[in-house]
Write a protein that holds these residues in place. Structure first.
Motif, PDB file in Angstrom:
ATOM      1  N   GLU A  59       1.302  -4.482  -0.477  1.00  0.00           N
ATOM      2  CA  GLU A  59       0.329  -5.391  -1.075  1.00  0.00           C
ATOM      3  C   GLU A  59      -0.740  -4.575  -1.806  1.00  0.00           C
ATOM      4  O   GLU A  59      -1.193  -3.534  -1.321  1.00  0.00           O
ATOM      5  CB  GLU A  59      -0.321  -6.239   0.015  1.00  0.00           C
ATOM      6  N   LEU A  60      -1.102  -5.021  -2.983  1.00  0.00           N
ATOM      7  CA  LEU A  60      -2.122  -4.310  -3.763  1.00  0.00           C
ATOM      8  C   LEU A  60      -3.488  -4.480  -3.096  1.00  0.00           C
ATOM      9  O   LEU A  60      -3.813  -5.558  -2.591  1.00  0.00           O
ATOM     10  CB  LEU A  60      -2.157  -4.824  -5.196  1.00  0.00           C
ATOM     11  N   PRO A  61      -4.305  -3.430  -3.110  1.00  0.00           N
ATOM     12  CA  PRO A  61      -5.589  -3.443  -2.395  1.00  0.00           C
ATOM     13  C   PRO A  61      -6.715  -4.099  -3.211  1.00  0.00           C
ATOM     14  O   PRO A  61      -7.745  -3.488  -3.487  1.00  0.00           O
ATOM     15  CB  PRO A  61      -5.855  -1.957  -2.169  1.00  0.00           C
ATOM     16  N   TYR A  62      -6.502  -5.330  -3.608  1.00  0.00           N
ATOM     17  CA  TYR A  62      -7.480  -6.012  -4.455  1.00  0.00           C
ATOM     18  C   TYR A  62      -8.887  -5.986  -3.866  1.00  0.00           C
ATOM     19  O   TYR A  62      -9.853  -5.661  -4.545  1.00  0.00           O
ATOM     20  CB  TYR A  62      -7.071  -7.466  -4.708  1.00  0.00           C
ATOM     21  N   ALA A  63      -9.013  -6.357  -2.606  1.00  0.00           N
ATOM     22  CA  ALA A  63     -10.340  -6.451  -1.986  1.00  0.00           C
ATOM     23  C   ALA A  63     -11.051  -5.098  -1.987  1.00  0.00           C
ATOM     24  O   ALA A  63     -12.236  -5.017  -2.322  1.00  0.00           O
ATOM     25  CB  ALA A  63     -10.227  -6.996  -0.568  1.00  0.00           C
ATOM     26  N   ASP A  64     -10.329  -4.041  -1.631  1.00  0.00           N
ATOM     27  CA  ASP A  64     -10.938  -2.709  -1.589  1.00  0.00           C
ATOM     28  C   ASP A  64     -11.397  -2.251  -2.963  1.00  0.00           C
ATOM     29  O   ASP A  64     -12.480  -1.689  -3.113  1.00  0.00           O
ATOM     30  CB  ASP A  64      -9.955  -1.677  -1.020  1.00  0.00           C
ATOM     31  N   VAL A  65     -10.574  -2.475  -3.955  1.00  0.00           N
ATOM     32  CA  VAL A  65     -10.910  -2.001  -5.301  1.00  0.00           C
ATOM     33  C   VAL A  65     -12.005  -2.866  -5.916  1.00  0.00           C
ATOM     34  O   VAL A  65     -12.898  -2.347  -6.592  1.00  0.00           O
ATOM     35  CB  VAL A  65      -9.654  -1.928  -6.194  1.00  0.00           C
ATOM     36  N   LEU A  66     -11.986  -4.150  -5.682  1.00  0.00           N
ATOM     37  CA  LEU A  66     -13.062  -5.012  -6.210  1.00  0.00           C
ATOM     38  C   LEU A  66     -14.426  -4.619  -5.638  1.00  0.00           C
ATOM     39  O   LEU A  66     -15.440  -4.715  -6.317  1.00  0.00           O
ATOM     40  CB  LEU A  66     -12.773  -6.479  -5.898  1.00  0.00           C
ATOM     41  N   ARG A  67     -14.440  -4.152  -4.405  1.00  0.00           N
ATOM     42  CA  ARG A  67     -15.684  -3.737  -3.765  1.00  0.00           C
ATOM     43  C   ARG A  67     -16.380  -2.619  -4.546  1.00  0.00           C
ATOM     44  O   ARG A  67     -17.604  -2.510  -4.559  1.00  0.00           O
ATOM     45  CB  ARG A  67     -15.404  -3.298  -2.326  1.00  0.00           C
ATOM     46  N   VAL A  68     -15.602  -1.796  -5.246  1.00  0.00           N
ATOM     47  CA  VAL A  68     -16.149  -0.721  -6.086  1.00  0.00           C
ATOM     48  C   VAL A  68     -17.144  -1.282  -7.099  1.00  0.00           C
ATOM     49  O   VAL A  68     -18.138  -0.646  -7.435  1.00  0.00           O
ATOM     50  CB  VAL A  68     -14.985   0.003  -6.821  1.00  0.00           C
ATOM     51  N   ALA A  69     -16.876  -2.491  -7.575  1.00  0.00           N
ATOM     52  CA  ALA A  69     -17.729  -3.141  -8.571  1.00  0.00           C
ATOM     53  C   ALA A  69     -18.674  -4.166  -7.940  1.00  0.00           C
ATOM     54  O   ALA A  69     -19.242  -4.999  -8.639  1.00  0.00           O
ATOM     55  CB  ALA A  69     -16.874  -3.812  -9.647  1.00  0.00           C
ATOM     56  N   GLY A  70     -18.816  -4.122  -6.633  1.00  0.00           N
ATOM     57  CA  GLY A  70     -19.727  -5.049  -5.972  1.00  0.00           C
ATOM     58  C   GLY A  70     -19.193  -6.468  -5.924  1.00  0.00           C
ATOM     59  O   GLY A  70     -19.958  -7.426  -5.918  1.00  0.00           O
ATOM     60  N   LEU A  71     -17.880  -6.593  -5.873  1.00  0.00           N
ATOM     61  CA  LEU A  71     -17.238  -7.905  -5.825  1.00  0.00           C
ATOM     62  C   LEU A  71     -16.447  -8.031  -4.534  1.00  0.00           C
ATOM     63  O   LEU A  71     -16.051  -7.042  -3.926  1.00  0.00           O
ATOM     64  CB  LEU A  71     -16.300  -8.074  -7.025  1.00  0.00           C
ATOM     65  N   ALA A 116       1.319   5.635  -7.765  1.00  0.00           N
ATOM     66  CA  ALA A 116       2.615   5.434  -7.116  1.00  0.00           C
ATOM     67  C   ALA A 116       2.589   4.198  -6.220  1.00  0.00           C
ATOM     68  O   ALA A 116       3.534   3.413  -6.210  1.00  0.00           O
ATOM     69  CB  ALA A 116       3.006   6.672  -6.325  1.00  0.00           C
ATOM     70  N   SER A 117       1.502   4.021  -5.501  1.00  0.00           N
ATOM     71  CA  SER A 117       1.380   2.873  -4.610  1.00  0.00           C
ATOM     72  C   SER A 117       1.328   1.565  -5.398  1.00  0.00           C
ATOM     73  O   SER A 117       1.975   0.587  -5.032  1.00  0.00           O
ATOM     74  CB  SER A 117       0.122   3.011  -3.754  1.00  0.00           C
ATOM     75  N   PHE A 118       0.575   1.561  -6.481  1.00  0.00           N
ATOM     76  CA  PHE A 118       0.425   0.334  -7.278  1.00  0.00           C
ATOM     77  C   PHE A 118       1.713  -0.020  -8.018  1.00  0.00           C
ATOM     78  O   PHE A 118       2.046  -1.185  -8.183  1.00  0.00           O
ATOM     79  CB  PHE A 118      -0.690   0.479  -8.307  1.00  0.00           C
ATOM     80  N   VAL A 119       2.443   0.995  -8.498  1.00  0.00           N
ATOM     81  CA  VAL A 119       3.579   0.760  -9.386  1.00  0.00           C
ATOM     82  C   VAL A 119       4.928   0.830  -8.680  1.00  0.00           C
ATOM     83  O   VAL A 119       5.831   0.070  -9.000  1.00  0.00           O
ATOM     84  CB  VAL A 119       3.541   1.760 -10.566  1.00  0.00           C
ATOM     85  N   HIS A 120       5.074   1.740  -7.731  1.00  0.00           N
ATOM     86  CA  HIS A 120       6.388   2.005  -7.148  1.00  0.00           C
ATOM     87  C   HIS A 120       6.530   1.547  -5.703  1.00  0.00           C
ATOM     88  O   HIS A 120       7.440   2.000  -5.019  1.00  0.00           O
ATOM     89  CB  HIS A 120       6.689   3.501  -7.227  1.00  0.00           C
ATOM     90  N   SER A 121       5.669   0.708  -5.270  1.00  0.00           N
ATOM     91  CA  SER A 121       5.707   0.287  -3.880  1.00  0.00           C
ATOM     92  C   SER A 121       5.742  -1.233  -3.806  1.00  0.00           C
ATOM     93  O   SER A 121       5.323  -1.923  -4.729  1.00  0.00           O
ATOM     94  CB  SER A 121       4.456   0.816  -3.168  1.00  0.00           C
ATOM     95  N   THR A 122       6.228  -1.714  -2.724  1.00  0.00           N
ATOM     96  CA  THR A 122       6.170  -3.155  -2.490  1.00  0.00           C
ATOM     97  C   THR A 122       4.993  -3.510  -1.586  1.00  0.00           C
ATOM     98  O   THR A 122       4.855  -4.654  -1.161  1.00  0.00           O
ATOM     99  CB  THR A 122       7.488  -3.658  -1.850  1.00  0.00           C
TER     100      THR A 122
END
Length: 107
Positions: free
Chosen positions: A67-79, A59-65
């Protein structure tokens, strides 16, 4: 899309990915010439295929304005984000390494 993929990989210790969800949709809908509910049907399919509830993230990624949490999610992969570039972090955990290797190889 890749945000959901990394969230699934993180929640399942890399046992499942968005590919798992796509295979589930193909097997349970496309091959049977059935339709799935648009929009939240994807969130439901994620749960049905992987056992991971990403309703809130979806819902947050698709139905919200928001900002997408790129940094947080990239950290999952060590990036990490460094300005407009992505680079590997130093000393990633074994889980981060597994996720990154699998993600980059498309497995």
């Amino acid at each position: 899309i890749w945000l959901l993929d990394l969230k699934i990989r993180d929640a399942t210790d890399n046992k499942f990915s968005l590919d798992t969800v796509m295979r589930y949709l193909n097997d349970n809908f496309a091959k049977k010439k059935q339709f799935f509910e648009d929009d939240y049907g994807i969130a439901k399919a994620i749960f049905d295929a992987t056992g991971v509830n990403l309703d809130r993230d979806y819902a947050s990624f698709v139905h919200s304005t928001d900002e997408l949490p790129y940094a947080d999610v990239l950290r999952v992969a060590g990036l990490e984000l460094n300005g407009d570039r992505v680079r590997e972090i130093s000393n990633p955990s074994p889980k981060q390494q597994r996720i990154l290797e699998s993600w980059l190889s498309g497995k």
